[in-house]
Design an enzyme around this catalytic site. Structure first.
Site, short mmCIF file in Angstrom:
data_model
loop_
_atom_site.label_atom_id
_atom_site.label_comp_id
_atom_site.label_asym_id
_atom_site.label_seq_id
_atom_site.Cartn_x
_atom_site.Cartn_y
_atom_site.Cartn_z
N LYS A 54 15.09 27.29 7.19
CA LYS A 54 15.61 26.08 6.56
C LYS A 54 16.94 25.67 7.18
CE LYS A 54 12.34 24.89 3.75
NZ LYS A 54 11.64 23.59 3.90
N SER B 47 16.14 22.08 2.01
CA SER B 47 16.36 22.93 0.83
C SER B 47 17.85 23.17 0.77
CB SER B 47 15.64 24.27 0.97
OG SER B 47 16.08 25.20 0.01
N TYR C 239 12.77 32.36 5.11
CA TYR C 239 12.92 31.03 4.51
C TYR C 239 14.32 30.49 4.77
CZ TYR C 239 12.95 27.39 0.89
OH TYR C 239 13.04 26.20 0.22
#
Length: 262
Positions: free
Chosen positions: A150, A133, A146
């Protein structure tokens, strides 16, 4: 596009019941690869697989390699670690949220590589495609688990590449910003503010991946502007953090107007 590295390759795509994973599975099949679709949602996996003549192994992406190898006739050439969770919240997110994000976004990649590397190193060939991402290069407001995991996924992909590229292992880190998927739909105000304005389709990501594989590029950026943001973050961290904090304040204002807790 014709990608010779994918012709007749045996490919696993995790989290392929929809979104980016489904688009990748279809793109690889169109290139002549033999594809195995994995997803926790067995019905969704079968729906994608039926459309492209692929095999299916439903269930946890962390443990898919042995069954996938069997389903593909005893060999995996390309593994797409695409399954992920968009866990939001801040430092106050509970341990279960952090553990889920860590397990799916990082450890599923580690477990897959652990299972694949002995075979790949013996053959002198293998390809690991990690859906990271832009949050792994930058960050994402409102989503500490998150963002942190990531970053971890990107770090692991970098480590794989620098450690094994001279032994025939190719690694790609795919780092899109907003993509029109269920994960974006669930991103709330942060997604609407940061991701939605420049969101692209999953098929756009798949095309970028095909191009990145054809060109043997580690870093695949479906949103090219992310390269400039990444460079600015490294060159002028104080300025970059100030800009992101301004975005954070806008996000908090939007949540306050919506009656949500900041």
């Amino acid at each position: 596009m014709v990608v010779e590295a994918l012709r007749d390759a045996r490919v696993v795509v995790t989290g392929a019941g929809g979104g980016i994973g489904a688009a990748l599975a279809r793109a690889f099949a169109a290139e002549g690869a033999r594809v195995m679709v994995n997803d926790l949602d067995a019905d969704a996996a079968h729906k994608v697989a039926d459309g492209i003549g692929a095999a299916v192994v439903a269930g946890d992406a962390s443990a898919v390699v042995p069954a996938a190898r069997t389903a593909l006739g005893g060999r995996i050439d390309v593994f797409c670690a695409n399954a992920g969770v968009g866990t939001g919240g801040g430092a106050d997110a509970d341990d279960a949220a952090w553990e889920l994000a860590w397990d799916v976004n990082v450890m599923s990649h580690v477990r897959a590589a652990r299972a694949l590397l002995p075979e790949w190193l013996e053959r002198g060939r293998g390809r690991f495609v990690s859906t990271v991402s832009a949050a792994g290069l930058l960050t994402m407001i409102g989503a500490a688990p998150y963002s942190v995991t990531k970053h971890g996924a990107l770090a692991f992909a970098e480590w794989l590449s620098l450690t094994y590229r001279h032994r025939g292992i190719a690694v790609h880190a795919v780092c899109p910003q907003g993509v029109r998927t269920a994960m974006l739909d669930g991103a709330g105000a942060a997604g609407e503010l940061v991701l939605a304005p420049t969101a692209i389709e999953p098929e756009d990501v798949a095309r970028a991946v095909l191009s990145g594989i054809a060109e043997e590029r580690f870093l695949i950026l479906p949103h090219p502007e992310v390269a400039d943001y990444y460079a600015a973050r490294a060159a002028e961290p104080e300025r970059w953090l100030g800009g992101m904090n301004k975005l954070q304040r806008t996000y908090e204002d939007l949540r306050a107007k919506a009656g949500e807790d900041a």
